[in-house]
Write a protein that holds these residues in place. Structure first.
Motif, PDB file in Angstrom:
ATOM      1  N   SER A   1       8.764 -14.179  28.117  1.00 33.95           N
ATOM      2  CA  SER A   1       8.581 -12.859  27.531  1.00 33.95           C
ATOM      3  C   SER A   1       7.361 -12.872  26.627  1.00 33.95           C
ATOM      4  CB  SER A   1       9.805 -12.478  26.688  1.00 33.95           C
ATOM      5  OG  SER A   1      10.968 -12.535  27.459  1.00 33.95           O
ATOM      6  N   HIS A   2       6.778 -11.678  26.460  1.00 32.64           N
ATOM      7  CA  HIS A   2       5.669 -11.539  25.521  1.00 32.64           C
ATOM      8  C   HIS A   2       6.196 -11.325  24.107  1.00 32.64           C
ATOM      9  CE1 HIS A   2       2.012 -10.134  23.580  1.00 32.64           C
ATOM     10  NE2 HIS A   2       2.787  -9.213  23.028  1.00 32.64           N
ATOM     11  N   GLY A   3       5.519 -11.905  23.126  1.00 34.72           N
ATOM     12  CA  GLY A   3       5.757 -11.586  21.717  1.00 34.72           C
ATOM     13  C   GLY A   3       4.415 -11.544  21.012  1.00 34.72           C
ATOM     14  N   CYS A   4       4.252 -10.598  20.073  1.00 33.64           N
ATOM     15  CA  CYS A   4       2.974 -10.515  19.355  1.00 33.64           C
ATOM     16  C   CYS A   4       2.893 -11.598  18.273  1.00 33.64           C
ATOM     17  CB  CYS A   4       2.801  -9.126  18.747  1.00 33.64           C
ATOM     18  SG  CYS A   4       2.681  -7.834  20.016  1.00 33.64           S
ATOM     19  N   ASP A   5       4.033 -12.139  17.874  1.00 41.33           N
ATOM     20  CA  ASP A   5       4.086 -13.295  16.983  1.00 41.33           C
ATOM     21  C   ASP A   5       5.005 -14.311  17.663  1.00 41.33           C
ATOM     22  OD1 ASP A   5       3.936 -15.052  14.868  1.00 41.33           O
ATOM     23  OD2 ASP A   5       5.512 -14.042  13.727  1.00 41.33           O
TER      24      ASP A   5
ATOM     25  N   ALA B   1       4.264  -1.157  26.787  1.00 43.43           N
ATOM     26  CA  ALA B   1       4.586  -0.934  25.377  1.00 43.43           C
ATOM     27  C   ALA B   1       5.480  -2.070  24.917  1.00 43.43           C
ATOM     28  CB  ALA B   1       5.291   0.413  25.203  1.00 43.43           C
ATOM     29  N   CYS B   2       5.157  -2.645  23.766  1.00 41.50           N
ATOM     30  CA  CYS B   2       5.890  -3.805  23.264  1.00 41.50           C
ATOM     31  C   CYS B   2       6.869  -3.384  22.173  1.00 41.50           C
ATOM     32  CB  CYS B   2       4.898  -4.814  22.695  1.00 41.50           C
ATOM     33  SG  CYS B   2       5.667  -6.335  22.125  1.00 41.50           S
ATOM     34  N   ALA B   3       8.034  -3.984  22.187  1.00 40.54           N
ATOM     35  CA  ALA B   3       9.027  -3.720  21.146  1.00 40.54           C
ATOM     36  C   ALA B   3       9.505  -5.057  20.586  1.00 40.54           C
ATOM     37  CB  ALA B   3      10.190  -2.917  21.722  1.00 40.54           C
ATOM     38  N   CYS B   4       8.558  -5.981  20.379  1.00 41.58           N
ATOM     39  CA  CYS B   4       8.951  -7.335  19.962  1.00 41.58           C
ATOM     40  C   CYS B   4       9.462  -7.383  18.526  1.00 41.58           C
ATOM     41  CB  CYS B   4       7.804  -8.321  20.164  1.00 41.58           C
ATOM     42  SG  CYS B   4       6.439  -8.128  19.002  1.00 41.58           S
ATOM     43  N   GLY B   5       9.118  -6.352  17.718  1.00 38.70           N
ATOM     44  CA  GLY B   5       9.643  -6.290  16.361  1.00 38.70           C
ATOM     45  C   GLY B   5       8.856  -7.096  15.344  1.00 38.70           C
TER      46      GLY B   5
ATOM     47  N   ASN C   1       3.241  -7.821  13.065  1.00 40.10           N
ATOM     48  CA  ASN C   1       1.884  -7.616  13.574  1.00 40.10           C
ATOM     49  C   ASN C   1       1.903  -7.111  15.020  1.00 40.10           C
ATOM     50  OD1 ASN C   1       2.817  -9.894  14.846  1.00 40.10           O
ATOM     51  ND2 ASN C   1       0.907 -11.048  14.652  1.00 40.10           N
ATOM     52  N   CYS C   2       3.019  -6.489  15.433  1.00 35.63           N
ATOM     53  CA  CYS C   2       3.122  -6.027  16.828  1.00 35.63           C
ATOM     54  C   CYS C   2       1.978  -5.062  17.145  1.00 35.63           C
ATOM     55  CB  CYS C   2       4.465  -5.347  17.074  1.00 35.63           C
ATOM     56  SG  CYS C   2       4.648  -4.803  18.785  1.00 35.63           S
ATOM     57  N   ARG C   3       1.282  -5.342  18.278  1.00 33.19           N
ATOM     58  CA  ARG C   3       0.138  -4.513  18.640  1.00 33.19           C
ATOM     59  C   ARG C   3       0.564  -3.209  19.309  1.00 33.19           C
ATOM     60  NH1 ARG C   3      -1.370  -9.647  20.263  1.00 33.19           N
ATOM     61  NH2 ARG C   3      -1.366  -9.207  22.480  1.00 33.19           N
ATOM     62  N   GLY C   4       1.818  -3.126  19.706  1.00 28.57           N
ATOM     63  CA  GLY C   4       2.341  -1.876  20.255  1.00 28.57           C
ATOM     64  C   GLY C   4       2.108  -1.718  21.739  1.00 28.57           C
TER      65      GLY C   4
HETATM   66 ZN   LIG Z   1       4.783  -6.780  20.032  1.00 28.30          ZN
END
Ligand SMILES: [Zn+2]
Length: 143
Positions: free
Chosen positions: A61-65, A105-109, A112-115
């Protein structure tokens, strides 16, 4: 040490840790087929080169952090921080991919989520621009 699981309908498949990994340790060494072909579960290993047919890393899965990072020179998945059994293993797709098979669209929470997630050399597509504009309006209107 890892297993592929179904997260939910919208997020699809993901990878879960089955044992703890400490920061900096190798979570998994991967292998697969390297070609110039991009598909949903391939990952970029170099300029125009993509690995597919991997056992786990194509399902990360993708995560921004994210809690992990891919080392495409050594074909290793490395823990960026401590990972507990049951944690979903995440990486930042933009760290490896010039272009994504599909932007989303990202909802990683993460704080620093880039959205809206794209590859590192591409701009948000039409859907992404509309999504980002909508988010700006929401932030400005405070609702
Ligand atoms: Zn994110």
């Amino acid at each position: 040490m890892l297993e592929v699981i179904r997260l939910d309908e919208s997020r699809g498949l993901g990878v879960r840790a089955l044992r703890p990994f400490t920061t900096g340790s190798v979570v998994h060494r991967f292998a697969g087929v390297v070609s110039d072909h991009i598909c949903q579960h391939s990952l970029q290993v170099g300029d125009g080169q993509h690995i597919s047919g991997t056992r786990y890393i194509g399902y990360l899965s993708h995560g921004c952090d994210p809690n992990s990072a891919l080392d495409m020179a050594n074909f290793e998945l490395v823990a960026r921080r401590d990972i507990a059994p049951g944690d979903i293993v995440t990486v930042d797709y933009a760290e490896t991919e010039d272009r994504l098979h599909r932007q989303f669209a990202c909802a990683c929470g993460a704080g620093n989520c880039r959205g809206w997630i794209t590859g590192r050399v591409e701009q948000p597509n039409e859907e992404g621009q509309a999504w980002l504009t909508e988010r700006e309006h929401q932030a400005r209107d405070g609702c």
